[in-house]
Design an enzyme around this catalytic site. Structure first.
Site, short mmCIF file in Angstrom:
data_model
loop_
_atom_site.label_atom_id
_atom_site.label_comp_id
_atom_site.label_asym_id
_atom_site.label_seq_id
_atom_site.Cartn_x
_atom_site.Cartn_y
_atom_site.Cartn_z
N SER A 30 -28.01 -19.17 -42.12
CA SER A 30 -27.41 -17.76 -42.45
C SER A 30 -27.29 -17.85 -43.58
O SER A 30 -28.62 -17.41 -44.60
CB SER A 30 -25.81 -18.05 -41.49
OG SER A 30 -25.14 -16.56 -41.69
N HIS B 151 -25.97 -16.04 -33.14
CA HIS B 151 -25.87 -16.50 -34.19
C HIS B 151 -24.97 -17.19 -34.92
O HIS B 151 -24.03 -17.98 -34.06
CB HIS B 151 -25.53 -15.12 -35.65
CG HIS B 151 -25.20 -15.13 -37.03
ND1 HIS B 151 -26.56 -15.38 -37.59
CD2 HIS B 151 -24.42 -16.05 -37.41
CE1 HIS B 151 -26.68 -15.89 -38.82
NE2 HIS B 151 -25.20 -15.78 -38.62
N ASP C 121 -29.69 -11.74 -32.28
CA ASP C 121 -28.50 -11.51 -33.88
C ASP C 121 -29.29 -10.44 -34.73
O ASP C 121 -30.66 -11.07 -34.49
CB ASP C 121 -29.20 -12.94 -34.43
CG ASP C 121 -28.31 -13.68 -35.57
OD1 ASP C 121 -27.71 -13.11 -36.08
OD2 ASP C 121 -28.80 -14.22 -36.20
#
Length: 342
Positions: free
Chosen positions: A183, A315, A285
């Site tokens: 991320s 996610h 996501d």
């Protein structure tokens, strides 16, 4: 799928990589999110407790035993805390007594996360055990309390340089260091790759989980929008959330900051000469739009890039201890690391 290489993909998955909805363990649990609002100030402790049920550990966690040691890498903004993970069985060194090494960078929207989160600790431990290499997890300064870019990037670059120099205590081949993250940490890992290309000290490989590397965030494809429409509100970011996070990271100048490309590598003018890259996105996501766009950009720039999608996953799955898809992603990363550092 792999681009710009005569070799086969490192990872071969069974079945489709896109199934059109949340599936697996999270598919079984998604009902616990029914009726919950998007994250915000109205969240009560009871709402938070209900939402947490979605990401409870999955037994057996089966976390491998590795040695952990806290250390610090010197950096331009002060020492950068790191944690060194050493497997009980190290890979054989080269003729000069050196090994490769791995740098791992946790996520957390640039504003939270530390070395003890599952995404940081469990991922690093699994990679060390699977590769036989030391893994260094980076506790970079978060974009809070006035900290803005380039500080998080500088911390990660400093840790990368420290590992290349063998600061973690094992003789290291500087040409055989891989960098990865999840991320926001994937963004920082990608930025280390870009900085390394520019400085002539590129990582041997870059591996990214559900990366956010663009501002503004690319819009979803028709296919991705259809998947997102099946999600409960709590799994979707509120309107303007990405703008608020970017303001937190970049400060008032936003895209006018120096080396904006080191903040958002997907905005770089050119990715020619970028290191070999592996990207694993989650199907359900919003950030998949950024990960897929980055893979396209790298492919267009002639970079050896491999991209996969975790079917039916949302996610941040590396943050769930024992989640089968998280274990699989770690195994895929280890296969990439083994291939790129051999």
């Amino acid at each position: 799928m792999r681009f710009n290489s005569p070799d086969d993909p490192v990872v071969v998955t069974e079945g489709p990589e896109k199934v059109g909805c949340v599936a697996g363990i999270h598919g079984e649990r998604i009902h616990v999110l029914d009726g919950l609002p998007q994250r915000g100030p109205e969240w009560t402790p009871a709402v938070m407790a209900q939402a947490d049920r979605y990401d409870l550990p999955v037994e057996p966690v089966d976390l491998p035993e590795v040695a952990r040691r806290d250390a610090a890498a010197p950096g331009p903004h002060g020492d950068v805390p790191v944690r060194v993970y050493t497997p009980h069985e190290l890979a054989a060194p080269d003729a000069a007594g050196r090994r490769g090494a791995v740098v791992w960078i946790h996520g957390g929207a640039f504003i939270f996360g530390d070395l003890d989160t599952a995404e940081a600790d469990h991922t690093a431990a699994r990679l060390a055990d699977a590769t036989g290499l030391p893994v260094v997890s980076v506790d970079y300064r978060l974009a809070v309390d006035g900290v803005t870019h380039p500080v998080p990037h500088d911390d990660c670059w400093a840790a990368y340089q420290w590992v290349r120099a063998g600061g973690h205590g094992l003789p290291t081949d500087p040409a055989r260091v891989a960098v990865g993250g999840g991320s926001a940490g994937a963004c920082l890992a990608a930025s280390v790759g870009l900085h390394g290309r520019d400085a002539g000290q590129a990582p041997a490989g870059v591996f990214l989980a559900y990366p956010l590397v663009h501002y503004p965030l690319p819009g979803p494809s028709v296919e991705l929008a259809a998947v997102l429409s099946t999600l409960p509100p709590v799994l979707l970011g509120p309107e303007g959330e990405n703008d608020a996070l970017m303001a937190q990271l970049l400060g008032p100048e936003l895209t006018g900051v120096e080396h904006f490309d080191y903040a958002m590598p997907g905005n770089a003018e050119s990715l020619t000469g970028y290191p070999r890259t592996y990207i694993e996105n989650c199907e359900a996501d919003e950030l998949r739009a950024s990960g897929e766009r980055f893979a396209e950009q790298l492919a267009q720039a002639g970079v050896d890039v491999e991209q996969h999608t975790v079917p039916g996953e949302t996610h941040g799955h590396l943050s769930v201890p024992g989640l089968p898809t998280a274990k699989a992603t770690c195994a895929h990363f280890a296969a990439f690391i083994g291939d790129v550092l051999r």
